[in-house]
Design a protein around this motif. Structure first.
Motif, PDB file in Angstrom:
ATOM      1  N   PHE A  32       0.838  -1.204   0.000  1.00 29.92           N
ATOM      2  CA  PHE A  32       0.000   0.000   0.000  1.00 29.92           C
ATOM      3  C   PHE A  32       0.872   1.252   0.000  1.00 29.92           C
ATOM      4  O   PHE A  32       0.606   2.208  -0.742  1.00 29.92           O
ATOM      5  N   HIS A  33       1.907   1.250   0.797  1.00 31.93           N
ATOM      6  CA  HIS A  33       2.798   2.408   0.890  1.00 31.93           C
ATOM      7  C   HIS A  33       3.704   2.563  -0.331  1.00 31.93           C
ATOM      8  O   HIS A  33       4.373   3.580  -0.483  1.00 31.93           O
ATOM      9  N   ARG A  34       3.690   1.576  -1.203  1.00 33.37           N
ATOM     10  CA  ARG A  34       4.433   1.638  -2.464  1.00 33.37           C
ATOM     11  C   ARG A  34       3.474   1.783  -3.652  1.00 33.37           C
ATOM     12  O   ARG A  34       3.865   1.632  -4.790  1.00 33.37           O
ATOM     13  N   SER A  35       2.205   2.011  -3.367  1.00 30.48           N
ATOM     14  CA  SER A  35       1.151   2.163  -4.382  1.00 30.48           C
ATOM     15  C   SER A  35       0.931   0.896  -5.205  1.00 30.48           C
ATOM     16  O   SER A  35       0.551   0.968  -6.367  1.00 30.48           O
ATOM     17  N   HIS A  36       1.151  -0.263  -4.612  1.00 32.84           N
ATOM     18  CA  HIS A  36       0.854  -1.537  -5.259  1.00 32.84           C
ATOM     19  C   HIS A  36      -0.541  -1.968  -4.825  1.00 32.84           C
ATOM     20  O   HIS A  36      -0.931  -1.773  -3.683  1.00 32.84           O
ATOM     21  N   ARG A  37      -1.290  -2.562  -5.750  1.00 36.07           N
ATOM     22  CA  ARG A  37      -2.679  -2.943  -5.483  1.00 36.07           C
ATOM     23  C   ARG A  37      -2.772  -4.422  -5.119  1.00 36.07           C
ATOM     24  O   ARG A  37      -2.318  -5.280  -5.874  1.00 36.07           O
ATOM     25  N   TYR A  38      -3.371  -4.694  -3.970  1.00 34.72           N
ATOM     26  CA  TYR A  38      -3.569  -6.056  -3.498  1.00 34.72           C
ATOM     27  C   TYR A  38      -5.052  -6.317  -3.270  1.00 34.72           C
ATOM     28  O   TYR A  38      -5.781  -5.432  -2.849  1.00 34.72           O
ATOM     29  N   GLN A  39      -5.461  -7.551  -3.561  1.00 31.43           N
ATOM     30  CA  GLN A  39      -6.789  -8.055  -3.242  1.00 31.43           C
ATOM     31  C   GLN A  39      -6.569  -9.307  -2.416  1.00 31.43           C
ATOM     32  O   GLN A  39      -5.862 -10.219  -2.849  1.00 31.43           O
ATOM     33  N   ILE A  40      -7.189  -9.374  -1.262  1.00 31.47           N
ATOM     34  CA  ILE A  40      -7.071 -10.532  -0.390  1.00 31.47           C
ATOM     35  C   ILE A  40      -8.331 -11.381  -0.571  1.00 31.47           C
ATOM     36  O   ILE A  40      -9.442 -10.868  -0.482  1.00 31.47           O
ATOM     37  N   VAL A  41      -8.151 -12.658  -0.848  1.00 29.38           N
ATOM     38  CA  VAL A  41      -9.282 -13.566  -1.010  1.00 29.38           C
ATOM     39  C   VAL A  41      -9.614 -14.103   0.382  1.00 29.38           C
ATOM     40  O   VAL A  41      -8.935 -14.997   0.892  1.00 29.38           O
ATOM     41  N   SER A  42     -10.653 -13.547   1.000  1.00 29.46           N
ATOM     42  CA  SER A  42     -10.922 -13.794   2.415  1.00 29.46           C
ATOM     43  C   SER A  42     -11.214 -15.250   2.758  1.00 29.46           C
ATOM     44  O   SER A  42     -10.939 -15.687   3.878  1.00 29.46           O
ATOM     45  N   ASP A  43     -11.757 -16.014   1.818  1.00 27.26           N
ATOM     46  CA  ASP A  43     -12.024 -17.420   2.113  1.00 27.26           C
ATOM     47  C   ASP A  43     -10.891 -18.337   1.640  1.00 27.26           C
ATOM     48  O   ASP A  43     -11.018 -19.556   1.662  1.00 27.26           O
ATOM     49  N   ALA A  44      -9.768 -17.748   1.236  1.00 28.94           N
ATOM     50  CA  ALA A  44      -8.599 -18.528   0.820  1.00 28.94           C
ATOM     51  C   ALA A  44      -7.350 -18.082   1.575  1.00 28.94           C
ATOM     52  O   ALA A  44      -6.230 -18.224   1.103  1.00 28.94           O
ATOM     53  N   VAL A  45      -7.556 -17.507   2.766  1.00 27.10           N
ATOM     54  CA  VAL A  45      -6.449 -17.100   3.634  1.00 27.10           C
ATOM     55  C   VAL A  45      -6.748 -17.575   5.048  1.00 27.10           C
ATOM     56  O   VAL A  45      -7.909 -17.784   5.415  1.00 27.10           O
ATOM     57  N   ALA A  46      -5.703 -17.733   5.841  1.00 26.39           N
ATOM     58  CA  ALA A  46      -5.891 -18.193   7.219  1.00 26.39           C
ATOM     59  C   ALA A  46      -4.816 -17.640   8.134  1.00 26.39           C
ATOM     60  O   ALA A  46      -3.703 -17.350   7.707  1.00 26.39           O
ATOM     61  N   CYS A  47      -5.197 -17.523   9.399  1.00 20.65           N
ATOM     62  CA  CYS A  47      -4.273 -17.137  10.472  1.00 20.65           C
ATOM     63  C   CYS A  47      -3.861 -18.390  11.221  1.00 20.65           C
ATOM     64  O   CYS A  47      -4.614 -19.359  11.276  1.00 20.65           O
ATOM     65  N   ARG A  48      -2.714 -18.331  11.832  1.00 15.34           N
ATOM     66  CA  ARG A  48      -2.343 -19.426  12.720  1.00 15.34           C
ATOM     67  C   ARG A  48      -3.276 -19.372  13.926  1.00 15.34           C
ATOM     68  O   ARG A  48      -3.949 -18.370  14.151  1.00 15.34           O
ATOM     69  N   ARG A  49      -3.318 -20.442  14.666  1.00 16.62           N
ATOM     70  CA  ARG A  49      -4.197 -20.513  15.830  1.00 16.62           C
ATOM     71  C   ARG A  49      -3.805 -19.434  16.833  1.00 16.62           C
ATOM     72  O   ARG A  49      -2.652 -19.369  17.251  1.00 16.62           O
ATOM     73  N   PRO A  50      -4.750 -18.556  17.221  1.00 15.46           N
ATOM     74  CA  PRO A  50      -4.408 -17.508  18.192  1.00 15.46           C
ATOM     75  C   PRO A  50      -4.191 -18.108  19.581  1.00 15.46           C
ATOM     76  O   PRO A  50      -4.718 -19.179  19.881  1.00 15.46           O
ATOM     77  N   GLY A  51      -3.435 -17.410  20.383  1.00 18.31           N
ATOM     78  CA  GLY A  51      -3.163 -17.886  21.731  1.00 18.31           C
ATOM     79  C   GLY A  51      -4.412 -17.957  22.589  1.00 18.31           C
ATOM     80  O   GLY A  51      -4.592 -18.876  23.366  1.00 18.31           O
ATOM     81  N   VAL A  52      -5.290 -16.985  22.437  1.00 13.90           N
ATOM     82  CA  VAL A  52      -6.537 -16.963  23.206  1.00 13.90           C
ATOM     83  C   VAL A  52      -7.670 -16.517  22.296  1.00 13.90           C
ATOM     84  O   VAL A  52      -7.446 -15.891  21.267  1.00 13.90           O
ATOM     85  N   GLY A  53      -8.878 -16.849  22.684  1.00 15.59           N
ATOM     86  CA  GLY A  53     -10.040 -16.367  21.951  1.00 15.59           C
ATOM     87  C   GLY A  53     -10.428 -17.264  20.789  1.00 15.59           C
ATOM     88  O   GLY A  53      -9.817 -18.291  20.514  1.00 15.59           O
ATOM     89  N   ASP A  54     -11.462 -16.833  20.121  1.00 14.25           N
ATOM     90  CA  ASP A  54     -12.051 -17.551  18.995  1.00 14.25           C
ATOM     91  C   ASP A  54     -11.266 -17.280  17.714  1.00 14.25           C
ATOM     92  O   ASP A  54     -11.042 -16.118  17.352  1.00 14.25           O
ATOM     93  N   ALA A  55     -10.874 -18.349  17.019  1.00 10.37           N
ATOM     94  CA  ALA A  55     -10.069 -18.217  15.798  1.00 10.37           C
ATOM     95  C   ALA A  55     -10.813 -17.448  14.708  1.00 10.37           C
ATOM     96  O   ALA A  55     -10.224 -16.632  14.002  1.00 10.37           O
ATOM     97  N   ALA A  56     -12.118 -17.682  14.543  1.00  9.33           N
ATOM     98  CA  ALA A  56     -12.894 -16.993  13.506  1.00  9.33           C
ATOM     99  C   ALA A  56     -12.980 -15.492  13.782  1.00  9.33           C
ATOM    100  O   ALA A  56     -12.860 -14.674  12.865  1.00  9.33           O
ATOM    101  N   SER A  57     -13.171 -15.122  15.043  1.00  3.15           N
ATOM    102  CA  SER A  57     -13.226 -13.697  15.407  1.00  3.15           C
ATOM    103  C   SER A  57     -11.876 -13.026  15.182  1.00  3.15           C
ATOM    104  O   SER A  57     -11.808 -11.886  14.725  1.00  3.15           O
ATOM    105  N   TYR A  58     -10.824 -13.745  15.521  1.00  2.00           N
ATOM    106  CA  TYR A  58      -9.469 -13.219  15.317  1.00  2.00           C
ATOM    107  C   TYR A  58      -9.220 -12.969  13.831  1.00  2.00           C
ATOM    108  O   TYR A  58      -8.756 -11.900  13.438  1.00  2.00           O
ATOM    109  N   LYS A  59      -9.568 -13.957  12.985  1.00  2.00           N
ATOM    110  CA  LYS A  59      -9.384 -13.808  11.536  1.00  2.00           C
ATOM    111  C   LYS A  59     -10.195 -12.631  11.018  1.00  2.00           C
ATOM    112  O   LYS A  59      -9.692 -11.821  10.234  1.00  2.00           O
ATOM    113  N   GLN A  60     -11.437 -12.500  11.464  1.00  3.80           N
ATOM    114  CA  GLN A  60     -12.293 -11.397  11.022  1.00  3.80           C
ATOM    115  C   GLN A  60     -11.685 -10.044  11.404  1.00  3.80           C
ATOM    116  O   GLN A  60     -11.711  -9.098  10.616  1.00  3.80           O
TER     117      GLN A  60
END
Length: 187
Positions: free
Chosen positions: A132-160
């Motif tokens: 973004f700071h280099r003016s490059h355009r990115y699109q994130i495919v929200s249902d094709a990305v994942a976070c590692r398991r968070p230490g606490v809390g709900d994984a879906a809420s963390y990803k959101q």
């Protein structure tokens, strides 16, 4: 808006599709890895079938928890790069920490990148912010990305929450929104 047949297709950026994130008992294991790898494979297949550019990022950190000599940094077998596809190894979370990647991106004009893969809360977030700071355009495919398991809390809420932060720096779309009828890509 759909991309014109005369527009260059976006580059599919596959982030950190490494066995580290599939290995049970590891701190970086992805809880919904099967669904994510399936969508990544669908996107990769579409790009490859249409001979569109595919680029792979591989995290090679120097921290004790991510041993580059281990086979855990290997590509996931069905998602590994094919000949002719670019690969970039990056030591820090952002892909721009790879000099080759930063130079490649700076030499591209009007590039559009569609991002899928793992490390949403590390590699994908930091790369989208740097881009973004280099003016490059990115699109994130929200249902094709994942976070590692968070230490606490709900994984879906963390990803959101992480996706919401990224939306300040990149477009967010689901794979169905991204790919329209006939394999056309929405931009």
């Amino acid at each position: 808006m759909m991309a014109s047949m005369h527009d260059d297709p976006p580059i599919l950026v596959c982030a950190d599709l490494q066995t580290e994130y599939l290995t049970e008992g590891r701190s970086h294991v992805i809880s919904d890895a099967e669904a994510i790898t399936s969508r990544c494979l669908e996107l990769m297949t579409l790009w490859r079938d249409n001979l569109w550019p595919v680029l792979h990022l591989k995290r090679i950190a120097h921290a004790a928890w991510f041993n580059p000599a281990s086979n855990l940094t290997d590509w996931i077998a069905e998602l590994k790069p094919r000949p002719g596809e670019l690969t970039f190894e990056h030591p820090l979370p952002s892909a721009y920490s790879s000099t080759r990647f930063a130079e490649y991106m700076s030499n591209m004009r009007n590039i559009r990148c569609v991002v899928s893969g793992f490390s949403l809360d590390e590699t994908i977030l930091s790369t989208a912010v740097d881009g973004f700071h280099r003016s490059h355009r990115y699109q994130i495919v929200s249902d094709a990305v994942a976070c590692r398991r968070p230490g606490v809390g709900d994984a879906a809420s963390y990803k959101q929450a992480v996706v919401k932060v990224i939306s300040n720096f990149a477009a967010i779309q689901e794979s169905a929104e991204l790919i329209g009828a006939g394999g056309k890509i929405a931009v």
